[in-house]
Design a protein around this motif. Structure first.
Motif, mmCIF file in Angstrom:
data_model
loop_
_atom_site.group_PDB
_atom_site.id
_atom_site.type_symbol
_atom_site.label_atom_id
_atom_site.label_comp_id
_atom_site.label_asym_id
_atom_site.label_seq_id
_atom_site.Cartn_x
_atom_site.Cartn_y
_atom_site.Cartn_z
ATOM 1 N N PRO A 277 -4.006 5.263 -8.440
ATOM 2 C CA PRO A 277 -5.282 5.488 -7.732
ATOM 3 C C PRO A 277 -5.590 4.334 -6.766
ATOM 4 N N LEU A 278 -6.115 4.672 -5.596
ATOM 5 C CA LEU A 278 -6.409 3.635 -4.597
ATOM 6 C C LEU A 278 -7.858 3.192 -4.691
ATOM 7 N N GLU A 279 -8.098 1.903 -4.425
ATOM 8 C CA GLU A 279 -9.473 1.409 -4.277
ATOM 9 C C GLU A 279 -10.025 1.997 -2.977
ATOM 10 N N LEU A 280 -11.347 1.948 -2.828
ATOM 11 C CA LEU A 280 -11.962 2.511 -1.617
ATOM 12 C C LEU A 280 -11.417 1.838 -0.353
ATOM 13 N N HIS A 281 -11.314 0.484 -0.400
ATOM 14 C CA HIS A 281 -10.856 -0.226 0.814
ATOM 15 C C HIS A 281 -9.403 0.122 1.130
ATOM 16 N N GLU A 282 -8.624 0.450 0.089
ATOM 17 C CA GLU A 282 -7.225 0.827 0.326
ATOM 18 C C GLU A 282 -7.143 2.217 0.979
ATOM 19 N N ASP B 135 -7.852 1.652 4.491
ATOM 20 C CA ASP B 135 -6.674 1.058 5.161
ATOM 21 C C ASP B 135 -5.636 2.141 5.465
ATOM 22 N N TYR B 136 -5.470 3.036 4.488
ATOM 23 C CA TYR B 136 -4.444 4.073 4.662
ATOM 24 C C TYR B 136 -4.834 5.049 5.780
ATOM 25 N N LEU B 137 -6.114 5.369 5.843
ATOM 26 C CA LEU B 137 -6.579 6.249 6.929
ATOM 27 C C LEU B 137 -6.373 5.584 8.280
ATOM 28 N N ARG B 138 -6.645 4.261 8.325
ATOM 29 C CA ARG B 138 -6.464 3.520 9.590
ATOM 30 C C ARG B 138 -4.988 3.547 10.005
ATOM 31 N N PHE B 139 -4.109 3.399 9.011
ATOM 32 C CA PHE B 139 -2.670 3.438 9.297
ATOM 33 C C PHE B 139 -2.287 4.797 9.902
ATOM 34 N N LYS B 140 -2.783 5.867 9.301
ATOM 35 C CA LYS B 140 -2.425 7.203 9.799
ATOM 36 C C LYS B 140 -2.968 7.429 11.210
ATOM 37 N N LEU C 189 0.839 -1.201 0.000
ATOM 38 C CA LEU C 189 0.000 0.000 0.000
ATOM 39 C C LEU C 189 0.883 1.264 0.000
ATOM 40 N N LEU C 190 1.946 1.222 0.800
ATOM 41 C CA LEU C 190 2.877 2.367 0.811
ATOM 42 C C LEU C 190 3.448 2.592 -0.583
#
Ligand SMILES: Cc1cc2nc3c(=O)[nH]c(=O)nc-3n(C[C@H](O)[C@H](O)[C@H](O)COP(=O)(O)OP(=O)(O)OC[C@H]3O[C@@H](n4cnc5c(N)ncnc54)[C@H](O)[C@@H]3O)c2cc1C
Length: 404
Positions: free
Chosen positions: A151-156, A159-164, A142-143
């Motif tokens: 472009p990221l899929e919605l679930h990605e 995931d990225y928001l959760r990481f932050k 993902l990084l």
């Protein structure tokens, strides 16, 4: 200014019994044979895959040398031992990421527990740091995708928001518990994004002091320009720049990938070029004493001597505890760490911990590094041999006095 005596083996190995010193000798001797390390590493990986019980061998060898323990409570003993000798600790829950969300969450909680353990340390233990590899709390793929602007899929995106959010929780906890977070540097194809996120965290959390440190690898081309940009940005936006400065650990991997993809290698073309960037970078960070905190990670004696001289020059009459620290990895270059602490310098050890089976990739890397780094294992061996010989002579002398 005179150089510090880093070769004093009395100071370096004071806390090790002769039996433990002999054990360390055997380990470094074994690691000085590249073929043994290569074959041993492959065998270990296979043994674990096949479920063979190799943990106990590791626990009594590599693990004992390079790790603080299997859990935080075991590690706190190592932290206190180091603290008694004037050495700070940078604790790291060092499991390699498997890529699953529950594991990312578990790694986040373990990191927060390290930070909160600050109140368990007795007075006198120097200012603690905590280490995090961002690939321990977000998927590497993902990084990489974010860095390459795909472009990221919605679930990605989620995931990225959760990481932050995870990273923010860690930084908040460090701010509240008077600890600092060192964000490790990784491979160049994810490192630009790691740096971006790290600077974002510094902007939020480094208003009063350096709570968050980014890592800059000086073996990468054009890193001095990057450092200058960071220094300017920190001044313009009024936050402390926390910099962990290292040469860089992924030399072969970076070069191989560049060759495969037929692109320019991101790594300096020679060791001299890396050294020159590293030295200038160190000087620039120390010059900017009012806006930059430096954590220098190196086993290079010349770099360490230079660091001490420059710190004396730029930090005159300033009480900036914890703002310019030099560090080595646990079990490596003890002669540097303990001689510096003995001379009153601020010094730190990286202390990794985790259950033995989870640390296997980390331990294999340590063994390979000790084989690969020119002169590293032979330097350790020479100093251990010197100390063993001295103890033997002293015992013989003591024996002959008591007989006389
Ligand atoms: C406390 C601590 C934290 C660290 N954290 C990180 C981290 O977050 N990320 C990371 O990547 N590494 C990290 N490292 C490892 C570090 O980057 C180095 O790999 C390691 O410390 C060896 O470099 P040195 O400065 O100790 O000594 P030296 O032995 O003088 O330098 C060896 C280094 O020089 C560089 N080099 C060697 N040959 C060449 C060549 N032909 N061309 C160009 N460059 C060359 C490489 O970076 C090599 O590792 C850390 C090290 C320490 C001690």
């Amino acid at each position: 200014m005179a150089n510090i005596d880093l070769q004093n083996t009395d100071v370096a190995f004071k806390n090790l019994s002769t039996a433990k010193l002999r054990k360390a000798w055997c380990l470094f001797k074994a690691m000085s044979y590249p073929k043994l390390v290569l074959v041993g590493g492959v065998l270990l990986e296979k043994s674990l895959e096949w479920g063979l019980p190799v943990s106990w061998i590791l626990k009594r060898s590599l693990f004992q040398q390079f790790c603080g323990g299997e859990d935080l409570s075991e590690c706190l003993k190592a932290v206190n031992d180091l603290g008694r000798r004037g050495v700070a600790s940078a604790l790291h829950y060092a499991v390699e990421a498997s890529g699953s969300d529950p594991e990312f969450e578990n790694n986040t909680l373990k990191t927060i527990a390290i930070i909160e353990s600050r109140h368990l340390m007795p007075g006198g233990v120097p200012h603690p740091f905590c280490v995090i590899k961002l690939t321990g709390i977000v998927a590497t793929s993902l990084l990489e995708k974010v860095q390459s602007h795909k472009p990221l899929e919605l679930h990605e995106e989620q995931d990225y928001l959760r990481f932050k959010r995870r990273l923010r929780r860690i930084c908040e906890s460090a701010r509240d518990f008077d600890c600092s977070v060192l964000i490790d540097a990784e491979e160049s194809w994810i490192q630009d994004e790691i740096e971006k996120v790290s600077i974002d965290m510094m902007r939020q959390f480094n208003k009063q002091r350096a709570v968050v440190y980014t890592t800059i690898q000086m073996y990468r081309k054009r890193r001095l320009a990057f450092l200058e940009n960071c220094l300017e940005l920190a001044k313009a936006q009024n936050f402390y720049l926390g910099v962990k400065l290292v040469r860089g650990a992924y030399l072969e991997k970076e070069r191989e990938r560049a060759q495969q993809l037929k692109m320019e290698s991101p790594i300096c073309s020679s060791k001299e070029e890396t050294d020159q960037q590293f030295n200038t970078g160190m000087q620039r960070c120390l010059q900017e004493v009012d806006s930059c905190a430096l954590f220098l990670g190196s086993h290079n004696e010349n770099s360490v001597q230079r660091f001490c001289q420059l710190k004396k020059k730029y930090y005159t009459n300033r009480n900036k505890e914890g703002q310019a620290v030099v560090a080595q990895l646990l079990g490596m270059s003890d002669h540097i760490t303990f001689n510096l602490a003995f001379e009153g310098h601020e010094v730190c050890k990286y202390v990794p911990f985790a259950p033995v089976p989870k640390l296997v990739p980390f331990l294999i890397r340590r063994a390979r590094e000790n084989t690969a780094v020119v002169g590293e294992s032979s330097r350790e061996l020479r100093l251990i041999e010197q100390e063993l010989q001295k103890r033997k002579t002293n015992n013989q002398l003591a024996g002959s006095y008591s007989r006389a």
